[in-house]
Design an enzyme around this catalytic site. Structure first.
Site, PDB file in Angstrom:
ATOM      1  N   SER A  95      37.740  36.255  49.136  1.00  0.00           N
ATOM      2  CA  SER A  95      38.020  36.495  47.760  1.00  0.00           C
ATOM      3  C   SER A  95      39.766  36.087  47.736  1.00  0.00           C
ATOM      4  CB  SER A  95      38.228  37.919  47.551  1.00  0.00           C
ATOM      5  OG  SER A  95      38.890  38.779  48.399  1.00  0.00           O
ATOM      6  N   TYR A 153      46.111  31.338  54.572  1.00  0.00           N
ATOM      7  CA  TYR A 153      44.676  31.476  55.041  1.00  0.00           C
ATOM      8  C   TYR A 153      43.991  31.185  53.448  1.00  0.00           C
ATOM      9  CZ  TYR A 153      40.575  34.682  55.404  1.00  0.00           C
ATOM     10  OH  TYR A 153      39.475  35.423  55.568  1.00  0.00           O
TER      11      TYR A 153
END
Length: 352
Positions: free
Chosen positions: A125, A148
């Protein structure tokens, strides 16, 4: 369900991977686990190691030979191996990029070379970045807020490219704050649910980054296991049929020149949000059933962390329409089961 198949689970000694390994073995599959144990734990595979249909390969996805060895004879790859955590990627972007992008490409290319039909991989997400819209829908993302997040979006782009170039089917699952049994509560990069549970059990104050209003779509592991299996086992013909119906209803999502090969990304969540302050209160309430003094654990607040997204809640419309995904556990049900697991584990260790 995936049944009577040979399946590779990368990162199979980790939290999600080991739960997936046990589930697949229970469904009469032969399961290969590739893990370098940088974050995974051998104890997570205690049950699997007793099963003759389980094959453990200690290796690294950054090593192409390890990837080729692990994927031999497998019908699908369930790629869970990664270096998670936004803060870790900010502290060490080099290693996060090397594992999450470099290792991803090597594993996917090995799968292609072995003739694997479908490659299912863990996205995140975090890809939604600074896009403020709620709920999060797959085709609307913002600027990435951490290395990330960049690595996970790069994986999605690479997967789509591999599908177009080499014909391998790829399905990415954007996990939303997964929690459940076996998730490590210790270390600097521990996820909030196990970290809070561990702190409460040990009568330690809970530290919240920010004012507690940040919210997440916390997703219990059982929902994730369902999504992975649907992504891997739903026949191509059914996916394409449902794709046509879905995109016909949402014509603005059509991408000109999209490949005929399956290359999809789906949210994997519940579609509800919970604030961090609410999470802390709920965990204290559940654990107080075991020890009423735990209700008195204090909560302290501090500055928000760099790279943290204020709010996150998923739309599951696409995954429901195309994969038939239907979450079986709400956050409350998942937290009950997770707290029970951690409490029993903590007190088993005490008795030993």
């Amino acid at each position: 369900m995936i049944e009577n198949s040979k399946v590779l689970v990368t990162g199979g000694a980790g939290f999600i991977g080991s739960n997936l390994v046990d589930r697949l073995l229970a469904q009469n599959n032969q399961v290969v686990c590739l893990d370098n144990f940088s974050t995974g734990k051998l104890e997570n595979l205690e049950k699997a190691l007793k099963n003759p249909e389980f094959i453990l390969i200690e290796g690294d996805i950054r090593n192409y030979d390890d990837c080729r060895k692990a994927v031999v004879g497998c019908t699908c790859v369930l790629h869970q191996a990664a270096l998670g955590s936004v803060p870790r990627s900010i502290a060490d972007p080099v290693t996060s990029t090397d594992v999450n992008i470099g290792g991803f490409v090597k594993m996917m290319f090995a799968a292609k070379d072995e003739g694997v039909g479908r490659f299912v991989y863990a996205s995140s997400s975090s890809v939604y970045g600074d896009h403020s819209g709620l709920p999060k829908v797959e085709h609307q993302i913002g600027k990435a807020l951490s290395p990330y997040a960049v690595t996970k979006y790069a994986d999605e782009l690479l997967a789509a490219n591999f599908s177009a170039m080499y014909g391998i089917e790829t399905v990415g699952l954007r996990y939303f704050n997964v929690f459940g049994p076996r998730q490590d509560p210790s270390g600097s990069y521990a996820a909030v649910v196990p970290k809070f549970i561990n702190s409460i059990i040990n009568h330690e104050n809970l530290h919240v980054f920010g004012d507690g209003t940040f919210s997440r779509d916390f997703t219990y592991i059982e929902n994730v296991l369902q999504a992975i299996q649907l992504a891997a086992s739903t026949p191509s013909s059914i996916i394409k049929e449902r794709q046509q119906a879905y995109y016909k209803r949402n014509q603005e999502l059509r991408v000109p020149g999209i490949s005929e090969t399956i290359a999809e990304v789906f949210n994997t969540a519940v579609g509800q949000y919970t604030s961090i302050a609410e999470l802390a209160d709920t965990l204290k309430r559940i654990l107080a059933r075991f020890d009423h003094t735990l209700a008195r654990v204090d909560v302290t607040y501090g500055p928000a962390r760099p790279g943290d997204v204020p709010h996150s809640m998923a739309s599951c419309e696409k995954s429901q329409a195309i994969l038939g995904y239907k979450p079986t556990h709400t956050i409350s049900q998942g937290l009950e089961e997770t707290c029970n697991w951690h409490w029993q584990r903590a007190h088993l260790n005490v008795r030993q």
